[in-house]
Design a protein around this motif. Structure first.
Motif, PDB file in Angstrom:
ATOM      1  N   ILE A   1      -5.605  -5.104   2.646  1.00  0.00           N
ATOM      2  CA  ILE A   1      -5.811  -5.941   1.457  1.00  0.00           C
ATOM      3  C   ILE A   1      -5.639  -7.414   1.793  1.00  0.00           C
ATOM      4  O   ILE A   1      -4.901  -7.768   2.723  1.00  0.00           O
ATOM      5  N   TYR A   2      -6.297  -8.256   1.038  1.00  0.00           N
ATOM      6  CA  TYR A   2      -6.154  -9.709   1.170  1.00  0.00           C
ATOM      7  C   TYR A   2      -6.634 -10.345  -0.119  1.00  0.00           C
ATOM      8  O   TYR A   2      -7.774 -10.141  -0.527  1.00  0.00           O
TER       9      TYR A   2
ATOM     10  N   THR B   1     -11.093 -13.802   3.942  1.00  0.00           N
ATOM     11  CA  THR B   1     -10.325 -14.437   5.020  1.00  0.00           C
ATOM     12  C   THR B   1     -11.054 -15.642   5.622  1.00  0.00           C
ATOM     13  O   THR B   1     -10.450 -16.430   6.332  1.00  0.00           O
TER      14      THR B   1
ATOM     15  N   ALA C   1     -11.795  -8.229  10.879  1.00  0.00           N
ATOM     16  CA  ALA C   1     -10.669  -7.308  10.729  1.00  0.00           C
ATOM     17  C   ALA C   1      -9.646  -7.944   9.796  1.00  0.00           C
ATOM     18  O   ALA C   1      -9.432  -9.145   9.794  1.00  0.00           O
ATOM     19  N   MET C   2      -9.016  -7.103   8.982  1.00  0.00           N
ATOM     20  CA  MET C   2      -8.076  -7.574   7.976  1.00  0.00           C
ATOM     21  C   MET C   2      -6.848  -6.685   8.084  1.00  0.00           C
ATOM     22  O   MET C   2      -6.971  -5.462   8.065  1.00  0.00           O
ATOM     23  N   ALA C   3      -5.669  -7.264   8.215  1.00  0.00           N
ATOM     24  CA  ALA C   3      -4.512  -6.409   8.508  1.00  0.00           C
ATOM     25  C   ALA C   3      -3.557  -6.221   7.336  1.00  0.00           C
ATOM     26  O   ALA C   3      -2.671  -5.390   7.388  1.00  0.00           O
ATOM     27  N   GLY C   4      -3.700  -6.979   6.284  1.00  0.00           N
ATOM     28  CA  GLY C   4      -2.680  -6.976   5.230  1.00  0.00           C
ATOM     29  C   GLY C   4      -2.456  -5.629   4.586  1.00  0.00           C
ATOM     30  O   GLY C   4      -3.382  -4.865   4.372  1.00  0.00           O
ATOM     31  N   GLY C   5      -1.192  -5.358   4.289  1.00  0.00           N
ATOM     32  CA  GLY C   5      -0.896  -4.092   3.630  1.00  0.00           C
ATOM     33  C   GLY C   5       0.275  -4.239   2.694  1.00  0.00           C
ATOM     34  O   GLY C   5       0.722  -3.278   2.126  1.00  0.00           O
TER      35      GLY C   5
ATOM     36  N   LEU D   1       0.833  -1.211   0.000  1.00  0.00           N
ATOM     37  CA  LEU D   1       0.000   0.000   0.000  1.00  0.00           C
ATOM     38  C   LEU D   1       0.863   1.255   0.000  1.00  0.00           C
ATOM     39  O   LEU D   1       0.550   2.246  -0.671  1.00  0.00           O
TER      40      LEU D   1
ATOM     41  N   ALA E   1       0.177  -0.714   7.127  1.00  0.00           N
ATOM     42  CA  ALA E   1       0.876  -1.752   7.895  1.00  0.00           C
ATOM     43  C   ALA E   1       0.368  -3.134   7.486  1.00  0.00           C
ATOM     44  O   ALA E   1      -0.667  -3.252   6.834  1.00  0.00           O
TER      45      ALA E   1
ATOM     46  N   PHE F   1     -13.451  -2.337  15.203  1.00  0.00           N
ATOM     47  CA  PHE F   1     -13.007  -3.632  15.746  1.00  0.00           C
ATOM     48  C   PHE F   1     -12.360  -3.353  17.104  1.00  0.00           C
ATOM     49  O   PHE F   1     -11.184  -2.991  17.161  1.00  0.00           O
TER      50      PHE F   1
END
Lengths: 390, 89
Positions: free
Chosen positions: A273-274, B9, B85-89, A160, A248, A295
């Motif tokens: 992102i995923y 996810t 919650a999704m943390a990927g960056g 990102l 992050a 959250f």
């Protein structure tokens, strides 16, 4: 046949004029839009504070953006009051109710000893570089000066952070901070376009700095070659940032950025992102929800999915990171409707955007009415061995 | 019958499906039916008989926590989205 003098006399007969003293009264009490219709070099040498610059040649096409409310008084000036007389006549024709021309113009204004604002304006080189911004009424020269004076902190120079840093640098954001402790790895290059093959093994902050400085020497890069922790977050945020772009790759950093941004009162442009899907929103302290409203706490480590395990389509961070850059620029410029209170979802496989509304939680442990979290929490590392921002 | 949108996810828990049909007139009934079909989803969605703090459930674009939580009514044909919650960056 009519002469210039005839035309001028005709125009002056149709419009209202004020002298410098009355113009100053009008500015102090009447809240007019002040329009300077002179040429660029004249404007650069000084102008009335708060004025917008609309050269007379562009008057008809640009005045509606500069002065959308036709009932609001407009004070127009040029050097001595002739071009502004013609301009006032044009504004009457365009339906403006109260255009007035400053008789004697800027020359008379200065002769009265009234305040003059020297142009901190853009030089010719910057005007060329940012010309496509200058043409947009919502940005213009004042907006570009604002960008050149703005400070944006990027968390992560990864998927990102790559497109976000490139577009923010290209846009002329004056200072870009980058926090990242990693080095460029081969598996990064499928998406992290601020880096390159020849930079393998190089610290990401150094690699990003080289790319950014080559792209735009107007940008000052502040590199933090460290991982954001409860120990250094206050020091880094205290360096004075207008906006944080959160790219992050892990939950501990996300929560740290959130809590710190609430306590330091700095808006965060959040992206994640995923695989084929991404999310973007803006957390602005005091105006909308924070990450913990959305959250309240992170998932237990065994349930936390990581990009390094799950993978991500290379272009996806390009889309989400660019949206983050766009939101960051809007916040820096103070224009438009930022993504506050809305979470935008993007699904690349379906080529589909959707959004859900997110609200401030009065019970939020950090930004709520009775906060229960008042110091930083170091959550357990989730993605051991996969620390690089995806 | 309502179609529940499954986030990327959680897709492995439901055999890769992007949407899963479930029956129920409230969020609770709907999730119970979903978790009966895919028991491994339970730990991803529920904690202490409440929606887990790291998951949001949206009905018609609204977070059910801002409505009646698990008792929020779901009309047939509503869009229901699970959003962890999704943390990927």
């Amino acid at each position: 046949m009519v002469s210039y003098r005839d035309l001028l006399a005709q125009a002056k007969a149709e419009i209202d004029e004020v002298d410098a003293v009355r113009a100053k009264d009008l500015i102090e009490s009447g809240d007019p839009v002040i329009v300077d219709v002179r040429e660029q070099d004249e404007w650069d040498e000084g102008h009335i504070g708060g004025a917008v610059h609309v050269p007379r040649g562009h008057l008809e096409s640009r005045i509606e953006a500069a002065a959308p409310d036709r009932t609001r008084p407009v004070l127009i000036y040029c050097a001595v009051g002739n071009r502004s007389a013609f301009a006032a006549k044009t504004l009457l024709e365009l339906g403006y109710v109260e255009p007035v021309s400053l008789a004697g113009g800027f020359t008379d204004w200065k002769r009265n000893g009234f305040p003059v604002e020297l142009s901190a304006g853009l030089d010719a080189r910057k005007r060329a570089r940012y010309s496509r911004h200058l043409l947009i009424p919502e940005v213009g020269e004042q907006g570009q000066l604002k960008l050149l004076d703005s400070k944006i902190l990027l968390i992560g120079a990864g998927g990102l952070g790559s497109p976000a840093s490139l577009y923010l640098a290209a846009a002329g954001v004056g200072r870009l901070g980058i926090v990242d402790a990693d080095v460029v790895d081969e598996s990064n290059l499928q998406r992290q376009i601020v880096h390159s093959t020849e930079r393998l093994g190089e610290p990401k902050v150094d690699s990003a700095r080289r790319t950014i400085e080559a792209l735009n020497p107007d940008v000052e890069v502040v590199a933090y070659k460290e991982r954001l922790t409860s120990e250094n977050v206050d020091r880094i945020l205290a360096d004075g940032w207008d906006v944080i772009v959160d790219g992050a790759d892990n939950f501990p950093t996300r929560y740290l950025v959130n809590d710190a941004s609430v306590w330091h009162d700095i808006p965060v442009v959040h992206g994640s992102i995923y695989r084929f899907e991404g999310q973007v929103t803006v957390f602005k302290p005091g105006e909308g929800p924070c990450y913990r409203c959305l959250f309240p706490s992170p998932p237990p480590p065994e349930l936390a999915p990581s990009c390094a395990e799950g993978g991500v389509l290379g272009v996806l961070p390009g889309i989400i990171g660019s949206l983050q850059a766009s939101e960051a620029l809007k916040l820096a410029l103070g224009i438009g409707e930022p993504l506050i209170g809305r979470l935008m979802l993007f699904d690349a496989l379906n080529a589909e955007f959707s959004d859900v509304s997110i609200r401030r939680d009065p019970e939020c442990p950090v930004c709520g009415e009775h906060p229960t979290i008042t110091e930083y929490i170091d959550y357990v590392e989730f993605c051991a061995g996969t620390r690089e921002p995806a | 019958m309502t179609r529940i949108r499954i986030p990327p996810t959680l897709r492995e828990e439901v055999g890769g499906a992007r949407e899963v049909p479930a029956e129920g007139e409230t969020v609770r009934e709907l999730l119970d039916d979903l978790m009966a079909q895919f028991p491994s989803l339970r730990r991803q969605l529920v904690e202490d008989d409440e929606i887990a703090p790291f998951v949001n459930v949206y009905v018609e674009g609204e977070d059910v926590r801002t409505r009646e939580g698990l008792d929020t009514e779901v009309r047939p044909g509503s869009t229901v989205i699970l959003l962890p919650a999704m943390a990927g960056g």
